[in-house]
Design a protein around this motif. Structure first.
Motif, PDB file in Angstrom:
ATOM      1  N   ARG A   1       0.829  -1.208   0.000  1.00 50.67           N
ATOM      2  CA  ARG A   1       0.000   0.000   0.000  1.00 50.67           C
ATOM      3  C   ARG A   1       0.865   1.261   0.000  1.00 50.67           C
ATOM      4  NH1 ARG A   1      -5.182  -0.136   1.085  1.00 50.67           N
ATOM      5  NH2 ARG A   1      -5.136   1.754   2.320  1.00 50.67           N
TER       6      ARG A   1
ATOM      7  N   ALA B   1     -12.082  -5.298  -6.569  1.00 50.24           N
ATOM      8  CA  ALA B   1     -12.578  -3.916  -6.603  1.00 50.24           C
ATOM      9  C   ALA B   1     -12.934  -3.475  -8.010  1.00 50.24           C
ATOM     10  CB  ALA B   1     -11.556  -2.962  -5.971  1.00 50.24           C
ATOM     11  N   LEU B   2     -13.645  -4.342  -8.740  1.00 50.71           N
ATOM     12  CA  LEU B   2     -14.110  -3.961 -10.081  1.00 50.71           C
ATOM     13  C   LEU B   2     -15.284  -3.000  -9.938  1.00 50.71           C
ATOM     14  CD1 LEU B   2     -13.996  -7.449 -11.814  1.00 50.71           C
ATOM     15  CD2 LEU B   2     -12.295  -5.631 -11.924  1.00 50.71           C
ATOM     16  N   PHE B   3     -15.458  -2.108 -10.917  1.00 48.35           N
ATOM     17  CA  PHE B   3     -16.549  -1.132 -10.845  1.00 48.35           C
ATOM     18  C   PHE B   3     -17.848  -1.787 -11.314  1.00 48.35           C
ATOM     19  CE2 PHE B   3     -12.696   1.498 -11.924  1.00 48.35           C
ATOM     20  CZ  PHE B   3     -12.442   1.823 -10.600  1.00 48.35           C
TER      21      PHE B   3
ATOM     22  N   ILE C   1       1.941   3.190 -11.304  1.00 43.18           N
ATOM     23  CA  ILE C   1       1.918   1.886 -10.646  1.00 43.18           C
ATOM     24  C   ILE C   1       0.453   1.491 -10.525  1.00 43.18           C
ATOM     25  CG2 ILE C   1       2.364   0.669  -8.474  1.00 43.18           C
ATOM     26  CD1 ILE C   1       4.658   2.673  -7.973  1.00 43.18           C
ATOM     27  N   ASN C   2       0.105   0.272 -10.895  1.00 41.66           N
ATOM     28  CA  ASN C   2      -1.285  -0.164 -10.760  1.00 41.66           C
ATOM     29  C   ASN C   2      -1.360  -1.387  -9.868  1.00 41.66           C
ATOM     30  OD1 ASN C   2      -1.880   0.790 -14.154  1.00 41.66           O
ATOM     31  ND2 ASN C   2      -2.478   1.870 -12.307  1.00 41.66           N
ATOM     32  N   THR C   3      -2.552  -1.579  -9.312  1.00 41.51           N
ATOM     33  CA  THR C   3      -2.736  -2.632  -8.317  1.00 41.51           C
ATOM     34  C   THR C   3      -3.843  -3.602  -8.736  1.00 41.51           C
ATOM     35  OG1 THR C   3      -2.146  -1.000  -6.640  1.00 41.51           O
ATOM     36  CG2 THR C   3      -3.123  -3.043  -5.861  1.00 41.51           C
TER      37      THR C   3
ATOM     38  N   ARG D   1      -7.375  -4.750 -16.296  1.00 42.62           N
ATOM     39  CA  ARG D   1      -7.608  -3.347 -15.947  1.00 42.62           C
ATOM     40  C   ARG D   1      -6.329  -2.703 -15.415  1.00 42.62           C
ATOM     41  NH1 ARG D   1     -11.655  -1.674 -11.130  1.00 42.62           N
ATOM     42  NH2 ARG D   1      -9.916  -2.505  -9.933  1.00 42.62           N
ATOM     43  N   ALA D   2      -5.576  -3.471 -14.616  1.00 40.23           N
ATOM     44  CA  ALA D   2      -4.358  -2.928 -14.030  1.00 40.23           C
ATOM     45  C   ALA D   2      -3.214  -2.871 -15.048  1.00 40.23           C
ATOM     46  CB  ALA D   2      -3.947  -3.754 -12.820  1.00 40.23           C
TER      47      ALA D   2
ATOM     48  N   PRO E   1      -1.597   8.299  -5.304  1.00 41.87           N
ATOM     49  CA  PRO E   1      -1.677   7.095  -6.152  1.00 41.87           C
ATOM     50  C   PRO E   1      -2.001   7.411  -7.614  1.00 41.87           C
ATOM     51  CG  PRO E   1      -3.098   6.879  -4.221  1.00 41.87           C
ATOM     52  CD  PRO E   1      -2.478   8.221  -4.149  1.00 41.87           C
TER      53      PRO E   1
ATOM     54  N   PHE F   1      -1.280   4.490  -1.216  1.00 44.92           N
ATOM     55  CA  PHE F   1      -2.490   4.613  -0.402  1.00 44.92           C
ATOM     56  C   PHE F   1      -2.159   5.034   1.027  1.00 44.92           C
ATOM     57  CE2 PHE F   1      -3.951   1.157  -3.406  1.00 44.92           C
ATOM     58  CZ  PHE F   1      -4.545   2.062  -4.249  1.00 44.92           C
TER      59      PHE F   1
ATOM     60  N   SER G   1      -9.725  -7.996  -3.329  1.00 44.19           N
ATOM     61  CA  SER G   1     -11.172  -8.050  -3.542  1.00 44.19           C
ATOM     62  C   SER G   1     -11.527  -7.763  -4.997  1.00 44.19           C
ATOM     63  CB  SER G   1     -11.843  -7.012  -2.654  1.00 44.19           C
ATOM     64  OG  SER G   1     -11.421  -5.717  -3.042  1.00 44.19           O
TER      65      SER G   1
ATOM     66  N   PHE H   1      -6.285  -5.813  -6.752  1.00 40.73           N
ATOM     67  CA  PHE H   1      -6.692  -5.907  -5.359  1.00 40.73           C
ATOM     68  C   PHE H   1      -7.166  -7.303  -5.005  1.00 40.73           C
ATOM     69  CE2 PHE H   1      -7.067  -1.532  -6.630  1.00 40.73           C
ATOM     70  CZ  PHE H   1      -6.562  -0.838  -5.552  1.00 40.73           C
TER      71      PHE H   1
END
Lengths: 354, 297
Positions: free
Chosen positions: A54, A92-94, A84-86, A153-154, A79, A59, A90, A88
């Motif tokens: 994080r 965390a998709l929209f 840099i992409n993460t 996505r990342a 961020p 973050f 979870s 997650f």
């Protein structure tokens, strides 16, 4: 040597809370992650590996120390201004966007032209083999598919570094194995630096170029999987990764005297009170009367399919586990209560200072 | 087959009490109002049982007493327009104040939320008239607000807020705020805060996170809150009466006038039906908008 690390953490401290109750989630952590490598942060839950991730993502801000990207200090960048992409844990998709809109989100926020967004999105969906689902809403996808959308996505904005925060932990075993191979393939094809977080030692060993083993806010050892496994730096690393027999002993000038009786010859290692660490698969069973063998008694035999775990007791009762490859019939030809001799494979013995 | 008919009959029987209440308490009175709007007005109020469309005609047109010339009823239209405008503005103000409030509550630790929600709803348990007079006390020329501002040297003479549209707006936004906060809170509470980090991570600015992620996902709450504020605002009676004075009428006051001093019950009934129609149209628009937002429509 002039080539800077892709990501570097310099003397990073992260404390939560204040004064007496302050908890150091990260305690003076320094690590350099090389360009293009698959680096894994491995450790039990609460060891600080997710906090470090994080901090790299931006973050959280470190209490002290610095985060560098390609040699540049990015500690103060938020961020959305770090390349840099993460992925997650979870995902965390929209939920209000389609698969394609999710994948193109980063590029859209960067203000890329529509044609570029469409081209890259299509390429990313092909990369994770989800072309057919581009128009779906993410809620309609299975766990494995959502995972691949999160990856695409990342990856779409082509970050300098991809962070993966235990993304496989929610998948069942079979899917997880598939995704491990998929991740390796993606890293190979994109050439992007991957920083992967897991508490699963097997996952870390099979996927990583290098592993950083963490415990209680510190990095205990950094090295390639083979080195981490065969030459653990301390007792924690040895016990957290794989199984290890620990035998208390005294070392002086290459000769190790076990507390349980018997002697071993080693090269180097700390002197005085030591712990002898030896992996179960490096323990050989020989005839009880063989010269130099440690006398032991078989206590129990546990059949695991590919191998059989033989639990033995040394003269003073110290337990040692030997992992024996199963024979064609599965019968090890041993009985509990039987006496046996123990030998350790050459070079398999390691001394850990106390 | 027989089993099904039996089940259907039981179903009807079980829903009978609900249907009875719906018919007697909702449809019945509405029907009375509808019928009244097609009757002739009595001289001292009440109605004469003769069919007439005069009331509906009067909603939109005026007949000159002397020349019988027909002109558009500007005054009526102005009142309708004012009501819609003030209600929309009330909804906007309630949202502007309610959204940060609901966000604040939803991001408190779970054990504190109940307290905040309770504080938000306290005014709601108080009589509407008392609350409205309390606002009156705050904003009148000799009231708290003006006195404080004069003492602080910000103004020399009291600002006339009472009996203006501003007063009505302040009053209605205050009165209906809990109706905006509660559904917004419910929606924000369901919102997965981890999506914020995901959006920041993907280069979204704070404004983009709000516009592209938060607002679309809490839209059901925004729609519900807006309906709950807009509909009662449109029919508001007490607030515009106490804070807007006699001349700043809204539909509610105008309808009351017809049944009271105006002694024109059919016109009042027709206006009521028109108000109902506007509310229905507003609801329809909202429902459509909500459907698009969540992808279920």
């Amino acid at each position: 040597m002039s080539d800077p690390d892709a990501v570097e953490a310099r003397h990073v401290v992260k404390a939560f809370g204040q004064g007496e109750v302050a908890v150091r989630a990260l305690d003076d952590v320094s690590v350099g992650i090389r360009r293009g490598e698959f680096f894994t942060l491995l450790g039990p839950s609460g060891c600080g590996k997710t906090t470090l991730l994080r901090l790299i993502a931006g973050f959280e801000a470190p209490s002290s120390g610095a985060i560098l990207l390609d040699g540049r200090d990015i500690t103060a960048l938020p961020p959305n201004r770090r390349p840099i992409n993460t992925v997650f844990q979870s995902y965390a998709l929209f939920p209000h966007l389609t698969v394609a809109e999710n994948v193109g989100f980063g590029l859209r926020m960067q203000g890329k032209p529509r044609t570029e967004i469409e081209t890259v999105t299509a390429r990313m969906l092909a990369l994770v083999r989800l072309e057919a689902l581009a128009k779906r809403k993410v809620a309609q996808l299975s766990g494995g598919q959502q995972q691949r959308v999160a990856l695409a996505r990342a990856l779409a904005p082509q970050p300098r570094v991809l962070l993966l925060g235990e993304p496989l932990s929610a998948l069942d075993l079979k899917l997880r194995k598939e995704m491990q191979i998929e991740l390796k393939r993606l890293q190979h094809e994109t050439g992007i630096t991957f920083v992967f977080v897991t508490h699963d030692q097997e996952e870390a060993l099979t996927m990583s170029d290098r592993i950083g083993v963490m415990s209680a806010g510190r990095i205990l050892q950094i090295g390639p999987p083979r080195e981490i496994y065969t030459r653990p730096a301390n007792r924690f690393v040895a016990s957290f990764i794989g199984e290890t027999n620990f035998l208390p002993a005294r070392h002086a000038g290459g000769r190790v005297t076990l507390d349980a009786g018997g002697e071993l010859t080693v090269e180097g290692g700390p002197e005085g009170r030591v712990t002898v660490a030896v992996r179960p698969e490096q323990v050989r069973l020989v005839a009880p009367d063989e010269p130099g063998a440690l006398p032991a008694t078989i206590r129990d035999l546990v059949y695991f399919g590919t191998d059989t775990h033989c639990h033995l007791a040394l003269a003073d009762g110290t337990e040692v586990v030997a992992r024996l490859q199963s024979s064609a019939s599965g019968d090890p030809g041993l009985e509990p209560g039987q006496p046996a001799g123990l030998r350790f494979a050459p070079g398999a013995v390691q001394l850990l200072g106390d | 087959m027989e089993e099904e008919t039996k089940q259907a009959r039981t179903g009807w029987l079980l829903s009978a009490p609900a249907l009875a209440i719906l018919l007697l308490a909702a449809s019945g009175p509405l029907l009375v109002v509808l019928v009244y709007s097609f009757l002739v007005k009595g001289q001292y109020g009440g109605v004469i049982w003769t069919f007439s469309t005069e009331a509906w005609f009067e909603v939109l047109f005026t007949r000159d007493i002397f020349s019988d010339e027909v002109t558009l009823a500007d005054a009526h239209l102005a009142i309708f327009w004012r009501s819609v405008k003030l209600s929309l503005m009330t909804t906007a103000i309630a949202f502007a104040v309610g959204f940060p409030t609901a966000w604040f509550i939803a991001t408190r630790p779970p054990n504190r939320r109940a307290l905040w929600l309770f504080l938000i709803t306290i005014p709601f348990w108080t009589n509407l008239l008392i609350r409205t007079f309390a606002i009156n006390e705050v904003i009148r020329n000799e009231g708290i607000l003006n006195t404080l501002m004069i003492r602080a040297g910000l103004i020399e003479r009291p600002i006339q807020i009472l009996y203006t549209d501003t007063a009505v707006l302040i009053g209605m936004a205050y009165v209906y705020l809990p109706l905006m906060v509660l559904p917004l809170f419910a929606a924000i509470d369901r919102f997965d805060m981890r999506l914020l980090e995901a959006a920041y991570d993907l280069y979204a600015s704070r404004w983009q996170v709000l516009r592209r992620i938060i607002l679309p996902l809490v839209k059901p709450g925004i729609v519900a809150g807006s309906i709950l504020v807009f509909v009662p605002s449109l029919g508001a009676y007490v607030t515009p009466r106490v804070l807007g004075g006699g001349k700043n009428m809204m539909i509610g006051n105008f309808i009351e006038l017809q049944f009271g001093q105006g002694r024109n019950w059919p016109l009042g009934a027709a206006l009521s039906m028109l108000l109902l129609a506007i509310v229905m149209v507003a609801l329809l628009i909202y429902v459509r908008a909500a459907g698009r937002g969540t992808g279920h429509g």
